[in-house]
Write a protein that holds these residues in place. Sequence first.
Motif, PDB file in Angstrom:
ATOM      1  N   ASN A   1       0.855  -1.181   0.000  1.00  0.00           N
ATOM      2  CA  ASN A   1       0.000   0.000   0.000  1.00  0.00           C
ATOM      3  C   ASN A   1       0.888   1.227   0.000  1.00  0.00           C
ATOM      4  O   ASN A   1       1.535   1.544   0.990  1.00  0.00           O
ATOM      5  N   SER A   2       0.923   1.914  -1.123  1.00  0.00           N
ATOM      6  CA  SER A   2       1.873   3.021  -1.274  1.00  0.00           C
ATOM      7  C   SER A   2       1.559   4.226  -0.403  1.00  0.00           C
ATOM      8  O   SER A   2       2.421   5.039  -0.136  1.00  0.00           O
ATOM      9  N   GLY A   3       0.296   4.352   0.013  1.00  0.00           N
ATOM     10  CA  GLY A   3      -0.080   5.516   0.797  1.00  0.00           C
ATOM     11  C   GLY A   3      -0.274   6.760  -0.049  1.00  0.00           C
ATOM     12  O   GLY A   3      -0.432   7.856   0.490  1.00  0.00           O
ATOM     13  N   LEU A   4      -0.256   6.605  -1.375  1.00  0.00           N
ATOM     14  CA  LEU A   4      -0.481   7.736  -2.271  1.00  0.00           C
ATOM     15  C   LEU A   4      -1.982   7.938  -2.444  1.00  0.00           C
ATOM     16  O   LEU A   4      -2.722   6.984  -2.689  1.00  0.00           O
ATOM     17  N   HIS A   5      -2.429   9.175  -2.332  1.00  0.00           N
ATOM     18  CA  HIS A   5      -3.857   9.458  -2.393  1.00  0.00           C
ATOM     19  C   HIS A   5      -4.138  10.600  -3.366  1.00  0.00           C
ATOM     20  O   HIS A   5      -3.382  11.563  -3.455  1.00  0.00           O
ATOM     21  N   LEU A   6      -5.251  10.456  -4.082  1.00  0.00           N
ATOM     22  CA  LEU A   6      -5.715  11.508  -4.979  1.00  0.00           C
ATOM     23  C   LEU A   6      -6.868  12.251  -4.324  1.00  0.00           C
ATOM     24  O   LEU A   6      -7.699  11.659  -3.639  1.00  0.00           O
ATOM     25  N   SER A   7      -6.913  13.538  -4.523  1.00  0.00           N
ATOM     26  CA  SER A   7      -7.999  14.353  -3.977  1.00  0.00           C
ATOM     27  C   SER A   7      -8.466  15.327  -5.046  1.00  0.00           C
ATOM     28  O   SER A   7      -7.742  15.622  -6.000  1.00  0.00           O
ATOM     29  N   HIS A   8      -9.691  15.817  -4.891  1.00  0.00           N
ATOM     30  CA  HIS A   8     -10.210  16.786  -5.846  1.00  0.00           C
ATOM     31  C   HIS A   8      -9.448  18.104  -5.713  1.00  0.00           C
ATOM     32  O   HIS A   8      -9.160  18.570  -4.616  1.00  0.00           O
ATOM     33  N   THR A   9      -9.136  18.686  -6.853  1.00  0.00           N
ATOM     34  CA  THR A   9      -8.415  19.951  -6.848  1.00  0.00           C
ATOM     35  C   THR A   9      -9.339  21.087  -6.432  1.00  0.00           C
ATOM     36  O   THR A   9     -10.565  20.987  -6.549  1.00  0.00           O
ATOM     37  N   THR A  10      -8.730  22.170  -5.954  1.00  0.00           N
ATOM     38  CA  THR A  10      -9.512  23.343  -5.558  1.00  0.00           C
ATOM     39  C   THR A  10     -10.262  23.915  -6.758  1.00  0.00           C
ATOM     40  O   THR A  10     -11.429  24.298  -6.659  1.00  0.00           O
ATOM     41  N   ASN A  11      -9.597  23.959  -7.906  1.00  0.00           N
ATOM     42  CA  ASN A  11     -10.249  24.478  -9.115  1.00  0.00           C
ATOM     43  C   ASN A  11     -11.460  23.645  -9.501  1.00  0.00           C
ATOM     44  O   ASN A  11     -12.486  24.176  -9.932  1.00  0.00           O
ATOM     45  N   PHE A  12     -11.337  22.335  -9.356  1.00  0.00           N
ATOM     46  CA  PHE A  12     -12.451  21.468  -9.721  1.00  0.00           C
ATOM     47  C   PHE A  12     -13.616  21.643  -8.755  1.00  0.00           C
ATOM     48  O   PHE A  12     -14.780  21.635  -9.149  1.00  0.00           O
ATOM     49  N   GLN A  13     -13.298  21.788  -7.476  1.00  0.00           N
ATOM     50  CA  GLN A  13     -14.353  22.015  -6.488  1.00  0.00           C
ATOM     51  C   GLN A  13     -15.114  23.301  -6.803  1.00  0.00           C
ATOM     52  O   GLN A  13     -16.347  23.345  -6.718  1.00  0.00           O
ATOM     53  N   ARG A  14     -14.376  24.324  -7.182  1.00  0.00           N
ATOM     54  CA  ARG A  14     -15.019  25.585  -7.549  1.00  0.00           C
ATOM     55  C   ARG A  14     -15.838  25.420  -8.832  1.00  0.00           C
ATOM     56  O   ARG A  14     -16.928  25.974  -8.974  1.00  0.00           O
ATOM     57  N   LEU A  15     -15.290  24.639  -9.749  1.00  0.00           N
ATOM     58  CA  LEU A  15     -15.964  24.404 -11.019  1.00  0.00           C
ATOM     59  C   LEU A  15     -17.260  23.623 -10.816  1.00  0.00           C
ATOM     60  O   LEU A  15     -18.209  23.773 -11.582  1.00  0.00           O
ATOM     61  N   ILE A  16     -17.287  22.817  -9.797  1.00  0.00           N
ATOM     62  CA  ILE A  16     -18.484  22.024  -9.500  1.00  0.00           C
ATOM     63  C   ILE A  16     -19.514  22.837  -8.723  1.00  0.00           C
ATOM     64  O   ILE A  16     -20.697  22.883  -9.064  1.00  0.00           O
ATOM     65  N   ILE A  17     -19.073  23.493  -7.680  1.00  0.00           N
ATOM     66  CA  ILE A  17     -20.009  24.139  -6.747  1.00  0.00           C
ATOM     67  C   ILE A  17     -20.649  25.390  -7.327  1.00  0.00           C
ATOM     68  O   ILE A  17     -21.873  25.503  -7.411  1.00  0.00           O
ATOM     69  N   TYR A  18     -19.838  26.342  -7.762  1.00  0.00           N
ATOM     70  CA  TYR A  18     -20.386  27.649  -8.150  1.00  0.00           C
ATOM     71  C   TYR A  18     -21.263  27.610  -9.404  1.00  0.00           C
ATOM     72  O   TYR A  18     -22.401  28.109  -9.379  1.00  0.00           O
ATOM     73  N   PRO A  19     -20.803  27.023 -10.506  1.00  0.00           N
ATOM     74  CA  PRO A  19     -21.690  26.984 -11.682  1.00  0.00           C
ATOM     75  C   PRO A  19     -22.968  26.195 -11.429  1.00  0.00           C
ATOM     76  O   PRO A  19     -24.046  26.578 -11.903  1.00  0.00           O
ATOM     77  N   SER A  20     -22.840  25.102 -10.676  1.00  0.00           N
ATOM     78  CA  SER A  20     -24.022  24.276 -10.418  1.00  0.00           C
ATOM     79  C   SER A  20     -25.062  25.039  -9.602  1.00  0.00           C
ATOM     80  O   SER A  20     -26.262  24.990  -9.899  1.00  0.00           O
ATOM     81  N   MET A  21     -24.591  25.735  -8.595  1.00  0.00           N
ATOM     82  CA  MET A  21     -25.514  26.525  -7.771  1.00  0.00           C
ATOM     83  C   MET A  21     -26.155  27.630  -8.602  1.00  0.00           C
ATOM     84  O   MET A  21     -27.375  27.872  -8.504  1.00  0.00           O
ATOM     85  N   LEU A  22     -25.348  28.289  -9.427  1.00  0.00           N
ATOM     86  CA  LEU A  22     -25.856  29.383 -10.247  1.00  0.00           C
ATOM     87  C   LEU A  22     -26.893  28.882 -11.255  1.00  0.00           C
ATOM     88  O   LEU A  22     -27.972  29.480 -11.403  1.00  0.00           O
ATOM     89  N   ILE A  23     -26.579  27.774 -11.929  1.00  0.00           N
ATOM     90  CA  ILE A  23     -27.515  27.200 -12.905  1.00  0.00           C
ATOM     91  C   ILE A  23     -28.810  26.805 -12.239  1.00  0.00           C
ATOM     92  O   ILE A  23     -29.912  27.068 -12.743  1.00  0.00           O
TER      93      ILE A  23
END
Length: 234
Positions: free
Chosen positions: A105-127
Motif C-alpha cells: 500500500n503506497s499511501g499515495l492518495h488523490l484528492s479533488h483539486t480546488t479548481n475542480f471544487q469551484r468548477l463544480i459548486i459555483y456553476p451548479s448553484m448558479l444554474i
Amino acid sequence: MGLDLVEMIMSIEEHFGIEIPSEDSEHLTTPIKLINYVTGKVNIGKGGTNVCQTQKSFYEIRRVLVTKLGVPKKIITPSLTIKSILPAKNKYKFIERLSGELNFNSGLHLSHTTNFQRLIIYPSMLIFLVLLVVGSGYMDAALSMIISALIAFLTLILIFHFTPQLRTELSQSDYTIGDLARVLILRDKTGSKNNAKQWTRAEIDQDVRAIIMRELSVSNVNDNDHFIYDLGAG
C-alpha cells in the motif's frame, strides 16, 4: 533494445543492486558477457557488496514504471515527483497498478483539486438558482425545482467528463520516486535478501541465468547464445 531485454536488464539491476547504463547494456549481447559484467560490478573477490536498500528499491520501482506503466526510463530519477508522471486520465488506475505491482500500500492518495471544487459548486448553484427562478414563472414550483436539479446534474456530468486534468491531483504534490523507494524498504521489515551479500562467481552465474530464463521464457541458456538471434529477445 526491445522490451524483453529492457525488462531483463532492469531485473538484473534490481536483483544485484547495481546500475547498468544504456551504453553498457547495448554491448551485453550474450549471457557470458552479462555474467562477466555483473561480476565486475559487484566487486567479487573484494569482500562482496553491501547493497544499498534504497537503491535496490529504486530499481524495482523503475522496472515497474517502465515495463508496466509505460514511463520512459530516461526520465526516472530519485528526484522525479510522482505527480509529474501521473496521466491526465486514469490517475486512480495508475496509482492502483503501481501499488499492486510493488505489492504494498503506497499511501499515495488523490484528492479533488480546488479548481475542480469551484468548477463544480459555483456553476451548479448558479444554474440551479437561475433555472429555478425562471422556471417558477412558467410552471409549478415543485416541477421547476425538479427540472432545475436535473439540468444542474447533467451539467455536473459534462464538467466531470471534459475536465479530467482538473479533477484530481496527488495529495502529496512533492512526493518523489526516492521517497517511494524509502517507503518500499519498510514493506520488507527483514530487509532485502541481498543485503550485505557477498557474491561468489557461481552464485552470480546461477542467478543471472535464472533471470535470463525467466524474463525471456527459455529453458536453456548457453554462454555464447545471442539474446536476440538465439534466445528470441524482442
